[in-house]
Design a protein around this motif. Sequence first.
Motif, PDB file in Angstrom:
ATOM      1  N   ASP A  10       0.944  -1.198   0.154  1.00 57.10           N
ATOM      2  CA  ASP A  10      -0.085   0.041  -0.054  1.00 57.10           C
ATOM      3  C   ASP A  10       0.661   1.104  -0.013  1.00 57.10           C
ATOM      4  OD1 ASP A  10      -2.370  -1.521   0.420  1.00 57.10           O
ATOM      5  OD2 ASP A  10      -2.210  -1.885   2.345  1.00 57.10           O
ATOM      6  N   ARG A  11       0.318   2.554  -0.269  1.00 57.69           N
ATOM      7  CA  ARG A  11       0.789   3.721  -0.056  1.00 57.69           C
ATOM      8  C   ARG A  11       0.501   4.234   1.223  1.00 57.69           C
ATOM      9  NH1 ARG A  11      -0.590   7.368  -5.171  1.00 57.69           N
ATOM     10  NH2 ARG A  11      -2.742   6.697  -4.336  1.00 57.69           N
ATOM     11  N   ALA A  12       1.296   4.794   1.883  1.00 57.28           N
ATOM     12  CA  ALA A  12       1.113   5.360   3.192  1.00 57.28           C
ATOM     13  C   ALA A  12       2.052   6.667   3.453  1.00 57.28           C
ATOM     14  CB  ALA A  12       1.386   4.113   4.268  1.00 57.28           C
ATOM     15  N   TYR A  13       1.447   7.413   4.071  1.00 56.58           N
ATOM     16  CA  TYR A  13       2.239   8.520   4.600  1.00 56.58           C
ATOM     17  C   TYR A  13       1.719   9.344   5.792  1.00 56.58           C
ATOM     18  CZ  TYR A  13       2.597   8.544  -0.688  1.00 56.58           C
ATOM     19  OH  TYR A  13       2.783   8.212  -1.898  1.00 56.58           O
ATOM     20  N   ILE A  14       2.633  10.303   6.566  1.00 57.42           N
ATOM     21  CA  ILE A  14       2.307  11.046   7.620  1.00 57.42           C
ATOM     22  C   ILE A  14       1.897  12.398   6.679  1.00 57.42           C
ATOM     23  CG2 ILE A  14       3.314  12.670   9.455  1.00 57.42           C
ATOM     24  CD1 ILE A  14       5.253  10.129   9.879  1.00 57.42           C
ATOM     25  N   GLY A  15       0.695  12.749   7.286  1.00 54.58           N
ATOM     26  CA  GLY A  15       0.297  14.032   6.513  1.00 54.58           C
ATOM     27  C   GLY A  15       0.061  15.277   7.380  1.00 54.58           C
ATOM     28  N   ILE A  16       0.641  16.271   7.073  1.00 53.00           N
ATOM     29  CA  ILE A  16       0.456  17.468   7.802  1.00 53.00           C
ATOM     30  C   ILE A  16      -0.292  18.607   6.795  1.00 53.00           C
ATOM     31  CG2 ILE A  16       2.026  19.428   8.838  1.00 53.00           C
ATOM     32  CD1 ILE A  16       4.150  17.231   9.220  1.00 53.00           C
ATOM     33  N   ALA A  17      -1.540  19.136   7.635  1.00 50.76           N
ATOM     34  CA  ALA A  17      -2.405  19.649   6.928  1.00 50.76           C
ATOM     35  C   ALA A  17      -1.867  20.940   6.469  1.00 50.76           C
ATOM     36  CB  ALA A  17      -3.592  19.512   7.545  1.00 50.76           C
ATOM     37  N   TYR A  18      -1.071  21.765   7.185  1.00 51.28           N
ATOM     38  CA  TYR A  18      -0.658  22.918   6.512  1.00 51.28           C
ATOM     39  C   TYR A  18       0.730  23.027   6.857  1.00 51.28           C
ATOM     40  CZ  TYR A  18      -0.415  23.589  11.494  1.00 51.28           C
ATOM     41  OH  TYR A  18      -0.176  23.374  12.819  1.00 51.28           O
ATOM     42  N   GLY A  19       1.390  24.246   5.991  1.00 53.33           N
ATOM     43  CA  GLY A  19       2.712  24.384   6.204  1.00 53.33           C
ATOM     44  C   GLY A  19       3.518  24.163   4.849  1.00 53.33           C
ATOM     45  N   LYS A  20       4.625  24.125   4.751  1.00 54.86           N
ATOM     46  CA  LYS A  20       5.594  23.749   3.679  1.00 54.86           C
ATOM     47  C   LYS A  20       6.785  22.926   4.315  1.00 54.86           C
ATOM     48  CE  LYS A  20       4.796  27.831   1.156  1.00 54.86           C
ATOM     49  NZ  LYS A  20       5.140  29.152   0.446  1.00 54.86           N
ATOM     50  N   LEU A  41       3.671  14.178   3.590  1.00 57.62           N
ATOM     51  CA  LEU A  41       2.910  14.796   2.718  1.00 57.62           C
ATOM     52  C   LEU A  41       2.667  16.045   3.677  1.00 57.62           C
ATOM     53  CD1 LEU A  41       0.569  12.594   0.694  1.00 57.62           C
ATOM     54  CD2 LEU A  41       2.768  13.407   0.055  1.00 57.62           C
ATOM     55  N   ILE A  42       2.927  17.441   3.051  1.00 56.64           N
ATOM     56  CA  ILE A  42       2.926  18.647   3.985  1.00 56.64           C
ATOM     57  C   ILE A  42       2.146  19.609   3.012  1.00 56.64           C
ATOM     58  CG2 ILE A  42       4.238  20.203   5.274  1.00 56.64           C
ATOM     59  CD1 ILE A  42       6.408  18.089   5.230  1.00 56.64           C
ATOM     60  N   GLY A  43       1.297  20.110   3.682  1.00 56.95           N
ATOM     61  CA  GLY A  43       0.287  21.137   3.102  1.00 56.95           C
ATOM     62  C   GLY A  43      -0.213  20.723   1.745  1.00 56.95           C
ATOM     63  N   ARG A  44       0.110  21.869   0.914  1.00 57.34           N
ATOM     64  CA  ARG A  44      -0.258  21.576  -0.534  1.00 57.34           C
ATOM     65  C   ARG A  44      -0.338  20.040  -1.109  1.00 57.34           C
ATOM     66  NH1 ARG A  44      -0.135  25.707  -5.670  1.00 57.34           N
ATOM     67  NH2 ARG A  44      -1.335  24.188  -6.992  1.00 57.34           N
ATOM     68  N   GLU A  45       1.132  19.411  -0.555  1.00 57.48           N
ATOM     69  CA  GLU A  45       1.153  18.222  -1.159  1.00 57.48           C
ATOM     70  C   GLU A  45       0.056  17.164  -0.922  1.00 57.48           C
ATOM     71  OE1 GLU A  45       6.028  18.782  -0.467  1.00 57.48           O
ATOM     72  OE2 GLU A  45       5.054  17.215   0.705  1.00 57.48           O
ATOM     73  N   LEU A  46      -0.227  17.334   0.594  1.00 59.18           N
ATOM     74  CA  LEU A  46      -1.152  16.491   1.242  1.00 59.18           C
ATOM     75  C   LEU A  46      -2.711  16.719   0.747  1.00 59.18           C
ATOM     76  CD1 LEU A  46      -2.248  14.563   3.347  1.00 59.18           C
ATOM     77  CD2 LEU A  46      -2.619  16.650   4.771  1.00 59.18           C
TER      78      LEU A  46
END
Length: 126
Positions: free
Chosen positions: A23-33, A56-61
């Motif tokens: 699977d694909r799995a990430y730690i996501g941070i909803a805002y920032g760069k 994945l951070i901010g826009r990436e997420l």
Amino acid sequence: MTVSLSLIVYWAAKIEEKINEGDRAYIGIAYGKRTNKTVTLGLLKQILPNSEMITLIGRELWDFVSEDTDFTVNLFEVLRLSASQVLAQSSIAEAIERCSDRLIAEFIGKYGEGSQGVFNYIADIF
């Protein structure tokens, strides 16, 4: 946002499990760069050698979640239009100022002014 070391280690192990399962799995941070110098990002880089690959951070997420590279652009336009309807002729700064004035008046009304007000507040919460 504060993230503990044990939480990062826990989620890193969970992500590794999911990746090992295909699977694909990430730690996501909803805002920032990614380029921001924050304690959280510093911890991630220090603890996770592959942090660039599993975060994945901010826009990436939001681009990933929405599967739309224009998602944030469209979202900010909706927010801008909504804010202009809600605020009418005033700015966000003016709305914040009005709210701040209201909160200060409520605080003073309940606890008093100056250092005595702060003392009364601290006595009330402890």
